[in-house]
Design an enzyme around this catalytic site. Structure first.
Site, mmCIF file in Angstrom:
data_model
loop_
_atom_site.group_PDB
_atom_site.id
_atom_site.type_symbol
_atom_site.label_atom_id
_atom_site.label_comp_id
_atom_site.label_asym_id
_atom_site.label_seq_id
_atom_site.Cartn_x
_atom_site.Cartn_y
_atom_site.Cartn_z
ATOM 1 N N ASP A 76 -36.529 -20.831 -16.588
ATOM 2 C CA ASP A 76 -35.392 -20.744 -15.653
ATOM 3 C C ASP A 76 -35.711 -21.707 -14.505
ATOM 4 O O ASP A 76 -36.506 -21.371 -13.623
ATOM 5 C CB ASP A 76 -35.260 -19.290 -15.163
ATOM 6 C CG ASP A 76 -34.011 -19.079 -14.336
ATOM 7 O OD1 ASP A 76 -33.207 -20.020 -14.197
ATOM 8 O OD2 ASP A 76 -33.840 -17.952 -13.816
ATOM 9 N N HIS A 125 -33.703 -12.931 -17.312
ATOM 10 C CA HIS A 125 -34.007 -11.962 -16.253
ATOM 11 C C HIS A 125 -34.832 -10.864 -16.913
ATOM 12 O O HIS A 125 -34.308 -9.894 -17.457
ATOM 13 C CB HIS A 125 -32.730 -11.402 -15.628
ATOM 14 C CG HIS A 125 -31.979 -12.425 -14.832
ATOM 15 N ND1 HIS A 125 -30.692 -12.273 -14.422
ATOM 16 C CD2 HIS A 125 -32.357 -13.648 -14.369
ATOM 17 C CE1 HIS A 125 -30.299 -13.338 -13.739
ATOM 18 N NE2 HIS A 125 -31.297 -14.195 -13.697
HETATM 19 N N1 GLY Z 1 -30.395 -18.995 -14.030
HETATM 20 C C1 GLY Z 1 -30.168 -17.714 -13.517
HETATM 21 C C2 GLY Z 1 -31.047 -17.418 -12.402
HETATM 22 O O1 GLY Z 1 -31.536 -18.314 -11.761
HETATM 23 O O2 GLY Z 1 -31.392 -16.300 -12.132
HETATM 24 MN MN MN Z 2 -33.545 -17.412 -11.833
HETATM 25 MN MN MN Z 3 -31.876 -20.179 -12.649
#
Ligand code: GLY
Ligand code: MN
Ligand code: MN
Length: 459
Positions: free
Chosen positions: A295, A378
């Site tokens: 991420d 997440h």
């Molecule tokens: N890409 C989703 C977040 O940054 O949590």
């Molecule tokens: Mn994130």
């Molecule tokens: Mn993100």
């Protein structure tokens, strides 16, 4: 008589198909010992008298006869490594007599047939699931209801994905609901598995490292490629290309490619705008490698040079990110990191005259500082960090047009997001290969990359 002969033939053909070799394209994915150890941990914690059922996701329809690309439920994947649809895992800590053998776990899955091989591709099937993924036992999913109903249990624990209704998974869920009737609820299985997923094994860390490195490489290519006049979707396409080319099976989540005013929209992902001179481009995009998602976010000026205002806000976000990352050590709480990041952002904006007091920071910074990453982008993470946790640190500032500050700050949207491994010592930034400082970004942006090469006609 004819019918009996035909049935017999079908049985022989099915048996031959089921016994076929299953082609393994990614042998690294097969870690039977690791998956078995995870299941043993759950069985120990469930205790005597409890039976647990873990379902994977249903196949979901996209439109007419087109389905969304299948992706299994993360709890199911965590315990099985089994990536196909229409599957369930039953855990029986007390043991159950199955075909003369005492087993404590049964995988239910599709059986390959000539028809499914012709139309749908490879199916592992029960025998290969035992051989390759180390299950004690595996059965065709058509035997799910009859087998489950025979397994004695005082308590039942379930891990059922959200909205399991469609198709075979929906029917399996109905059988599960019937099975649990009159029995007590066992320990909360979804919560238990989520807790086990908080700390990553060395192999999971390797996969996350790879996902983060590929994602960082895509950000590098985007910085090289972007120019005023290009469309956001051209950059979106570049990320997807790099992820797939480097071995990711999919994106970890829909890429956010927001330029100018779109950089201030937290979950913008339509990615259709033409980028202009003077815009900032915020890209939050990462690949999923062998089930594990990175991420990563970078923000950079479309024309290759930050304006003084963009730069001033960028330096504040970078300071918050750097301090946040430095705090990612064993024993530190996520609340401590979150509070410190908010303070740095607030103090920075006060200095620039964008806000007047710390409690106004929520106007321009409206999300948490980070979260665990893993099988889900997440992913679960403990409140106090320990070695083996992998989390994001992602401060941001988003100043929309019309905000109560000097208009020179409007349409500045900045997030810097990295993936951090907590160790016994220093934190490790797994996504550090994508430039983060103003100087490094501006230097890299002088180069050209694969993403802005014109297509060449072949005639
Ligand atoms: N890409 C989703 C977040 O940054 O949590
Ligand atoms: Mn994130
Ligand atoms: Mn993100």
């Amino acid at each position: 008589m004819k019918r009996i002969a035909a049935t017999f033939l079908v049985l022989i053909v099915s048996a031959l198909v089921a016994a076929q070799d299953y082609p393994v394209f990614e042998p690294d994915k097969l870690r039977p010992d690791e998956f078995r150890e995870r299941r043993e941990r759950v069985k120990r914690e469930l205790g005597a008298g409890t039976v647990a059922v873990v379902l994977t996701n249903p196949i979901r329809n996209r439109n007419n006869d087109v389905d969304f690309f299948f992706r299994g439920d993360s709890n199911f994947l965590y315990l099985t490594g089994f990536e196909e649809d229409s599957a369930a895992l039953v855990l029986i800590p007390d043991g159950f007599e199955l075909d003369g053998k005492r087993v404590t776990e049964i995988l239910f899955c599709n059986v390959p047939t000539q028809q499914s091989i012709t139309w749908l591709g490879y199916r592992m099937g029960p025998e290969n699931a035992i051989k390759l993924l180390g299950f004690e036992s595996a059965l065709p999913n058509r035997e799910f209801e009859a087998t489950l109903s025979k397994i004695p249990a005082q308590k039942v624990s379930l891990s059922i994905p959200p909205n399991p209704e469609p198709g075979l998974i929906g029917r399996m869920n109905s059988h599960i609901q019937a099975y649990r009737e009159g029995k007590d609820a066992g320990p909360n299985l979804r919560q238990m598995i989520q807790r086990h997923r908080q700390v990553k094994s060395p192999w999971e860390i390797e996969l996350l490292k790879k996902a983060a490195e590929i994602s960082a490489l895509a950000h590098v290519e985007a910085m090289r490629a972007v120019r005023p006049g290009m469309y956001e979707y051209e950059i979106d396409a570049l990320y997807r290309f790099v992820f797939r080319r480097e071995g990711c099976a999919d994106i970890g989540y829909e890429p956010i490619v927001g330029s100018g005013p779109n950089a201030t929209i937290l979950h913008y992902n339509t990615n259709r705008r033409k980028m202009e001179e003077g815009d900032l481009l915020l890209v939050d995009a990462a690949g999923e490698y062998m089930g594990y998602s990175a991420d990563v976010t970078r923000t950079f000026p479309v024309n290759g040079k930050f304006s003084p205002e963009q730069r001033a806000v960028y330096e504040i976000v970078l300071r918050a990110a750097d301090e946040g990352i430095a705090m990612c050590r064993a024993g530190v709480t996520t609340a401590q990191i979150g509070n410190r990041i908010s303070q740095i952002l607030a103090d920075g904006l006060i200095e620039l005259g964008i806000i007047q007091s710390r409690n106004q920071i929520g106007r321009y910074y409206m999300h948490g500082f980070g979260h665990g990453i893993g099988l889900d982008v997440h992913d679960p993470m403990p409140g106090t960090l320990v070695p083996g946790v992998v989390l994001t640190v992602e401060p941001g500032i988003y100043i929309k047009e019309g905000s109560p500050c000097d208009p020179k700050w409007w349409n500045i949207g900045i997030r810097i997001e990295d993936d951090i491994l907590v160790t016994d010592g220093e934190p490790v930034n797994l996504s550090a290969d994508a430039p983060r400082t103003v100087a490094d970004i501006e230097k890299l942006m002088q180069e050209t990359g694969i993403g802005n090469q014109p297509f060449r006609p072949w005639r």
